[in-house]
Scaffold this active site. Sequence first.
Site, PDB file in Angstrom:
ATOM      1  N   PHE A  19      41.832  43.704  35.176  1.00 34.41           N
ATOM      2  CA  PHE A  19      42.605  42.244  35.889  1.00 34.41           C
ATOM      3  C   PHE A  19      43.053  40.798  35.315  1.00 34.41           C
ATOM      4  CE2 PHE A  19      41.575  44.860  39.590  1.00 34.41           C
ATOM      5  CZ  PHE A  19      42.603  45.529  39.914  1.00 34.41           C
ATOM      6  N   ASP A 141      34.978  36.145  38.289  1.00 37.66           N
ATOM      7  CA  ASP A 141      36.066  36.756  38.785  1.00 37.66           C
ATOM      8  C   ASP A 141      35.803  37.882  39.271  1.00 37.66           C
ATOM      9  OD1 ASP A 141      38.491  37.540  37.888  1.00 37.66           O
ATOM     10  OD2 ASP A 141      38.540  38.538  36.000  1.00 37.66           O
ATOM     11  N   HIS A 144      37.593  36.700  46.020  1.00 34.09           N
ATOM     12  CA  HIS A 144      38.703  35.373  46.437  1.00 34.09           C
ATOM     13  C   HIS A 144      38.450  34.871  48.384  1.00 34.09           C
ATOM     14  CE1 HIS A 144      41.213  37.045  42.993  1.00 34.09           C
ATOM     15  NE2 HIS A 144      39.448  36.599  42.400  1.00 34.09           N
TER      16      HIS A 144
HETATM   17  N1  SAH Z   1      36.934  40.901  35.453  1.00 31.11           N
HETATM   18  C1  SAH Z   1      37.684  42.278  35.908  1.00 31.11           C
HETATM   19  C2  SAH Z   1      38.117  41.594  37.243  1.00 31.11           C
HETATM   20  C3  SAH Z   1      37.074  42.053  38.388  1.00 31.11           C
HETATM   21  S1  SAH Z   1      37.717  42.342  39.921  1.00 31.11           S
HETATM   22  C4  SAH Z   1      39.026  42.535  34.910  1.00 31.11           C
HETATM   23  O1  SAH Z   1      38.704  41.800  34.063  1.00 31.11           O
HETATM   24  O2  SAH Z   1      39.103  42.783  35.040  1.00 31.11           O
HETATM   25  C5  SAH Z   1      36.587  41.858  40.721  1.00 31.11           C
HETATM   26  C6  SAH Z   1      35.140  42.360  40.947  1.00 31.11           C
HETATM   27  O3  SAH Z   1      34.555  41.703  41.531  1.00 31.11           O
HETATM   28  C7  SAH Z   1      34.839  43.340  42.071  1.00 31.11           C
HETATM   29  O4  SAH Z   1      34.825  44.978  40.738  1.00 31.11           O
HETATM   30  C8  SAH Z   1      34.046  43.753  43.127  1.00 31.11           C
HETATM   31  O5  SAH Z   1      33.455  44.426  42.882  1.00 31.11           O
HETATM   32  C9  SAH Z   1      33.366  42.492  42.389  1.00 31.11           C
HETATM   33  N2  SAH Z   1      32.378  41.741  43.229  1.00 31.11           N
HETATM   34  C10 SAH Z   1      33.479  41.270  44.998  1.00 31.11           C
HETATM   35  N3  SAH Z   1      32.420  40.188  45.636  1.00 31.11           N
HETATM   36  C11 SAH Z   1      31.805  40.663  44.643  1.00 31.11           C
HETATM   37  C12 SAH Z   1      30.264  40.148  44.966  1.00 31.11           C
HETATM   38  N4  SAH Z   1      30.010  39.764  46.161  1.00 31.11           N
HETATM   39  N5  SAH Z   1      28.810  40.536  44.147  1.00 31.11           N
HETATM   40  C13 SAH Z   1      29.323  41.320  43.258  1.00 31.11           C
HETATM   41  N6  SAH Z   1      30.476  41.652  43.007  1.00 31.11           N
HETATM   42  C14 SAH Z   1      31.711  41.168  43.482  1.00 31.11           C
HETATM   43 MG    MG Z   2      40.697  37.574  38.200  1.00 30.11          MG
END
Ligand code: SAH
Ligand code: MG
Length: 216
Positions: A19, A141, A144
């Site tokens: 993403f 990242d 959300h």
């Molecule tokens: N940086 C990535 C996109 C990350 S998407 C890129 O460049 O494509 C967000 C990620 O955060 C997901 O894989 C999800 O599993 C992770 N995530 C969400 N909440 C989390 C948490 N509390 N602890 C660890 N990972 C988490």
């Molecule tokens: Mg992002």
Amino acid sequence: MTTAPKPDILAAFEAAKGFMPMNEGLALYAAAVGAARLGLPLLEVGTYCGRSTILLADAARAAGVTALTVDHHRGSEEQQPGWDYHDPETVDPELGVMDTLPAFRRTLHRARLEEHVVALVGRSPQIAKVWNSPLGLVFIDGGHTDEHAGADYEGWAPHVAVGGLLLIHDVFPEPADEFTGQAPYRVHLRALASGAFTEESVTDSLRVLRRTGAGI
Ligand code: SAH
Ligand code: MG
């Protein structure tokens, strides 16, 4: 002077699932190259399939530091089956739940960056709780929701060394522009209000802040 990744790294980035748009990726890379010169590790929250990790890893490699990347690999809320950002290829066929770790491992192997990265597999607040060492860069990242983005800020921002960088992705100040909520924007506001961070650059939804003060 702008710092751009070499063509092989850019090709690996473009080929990886994820993403991170190119424009923001270039800004992430430039920030990481600068921060890596502090000689401290770079840490990402939100590995997914390793797309942005490639850029942090290449910056870490050039400076002889390590890139760390945190994810439970079970996906965020909006990536679950039935939601807008779901990719069926990320489901473990045996368990029927998301597992992005295999794709992440393939991404890094293909980019020849495995040895520069340590993957921390688990929940971000749980890992942050046992973390006790300064970081040259923290890139938020992950999840959300306010709960997740807020916990990422509280858990990791204090570990950014003075002079180091805090990066936040998916910051949308206008409610009409956002796709997955404004929690990252609220984290951005918190970081600025803390007095410990000063904004350095804005590239689309990516914010780069430098830690200029001690207290958070
Ligand atoms: N940086 C990535 C996109 C990350 S998407 C890129 O460049 O494509 C967000 C990620 O955060 C997901 O894989 C999800 O599993 C992770 N995530 C969400 N909440 C989390 C948490 N509390 N602890 C660890 N990972 C988490
Ligand atoms: Mg992002």
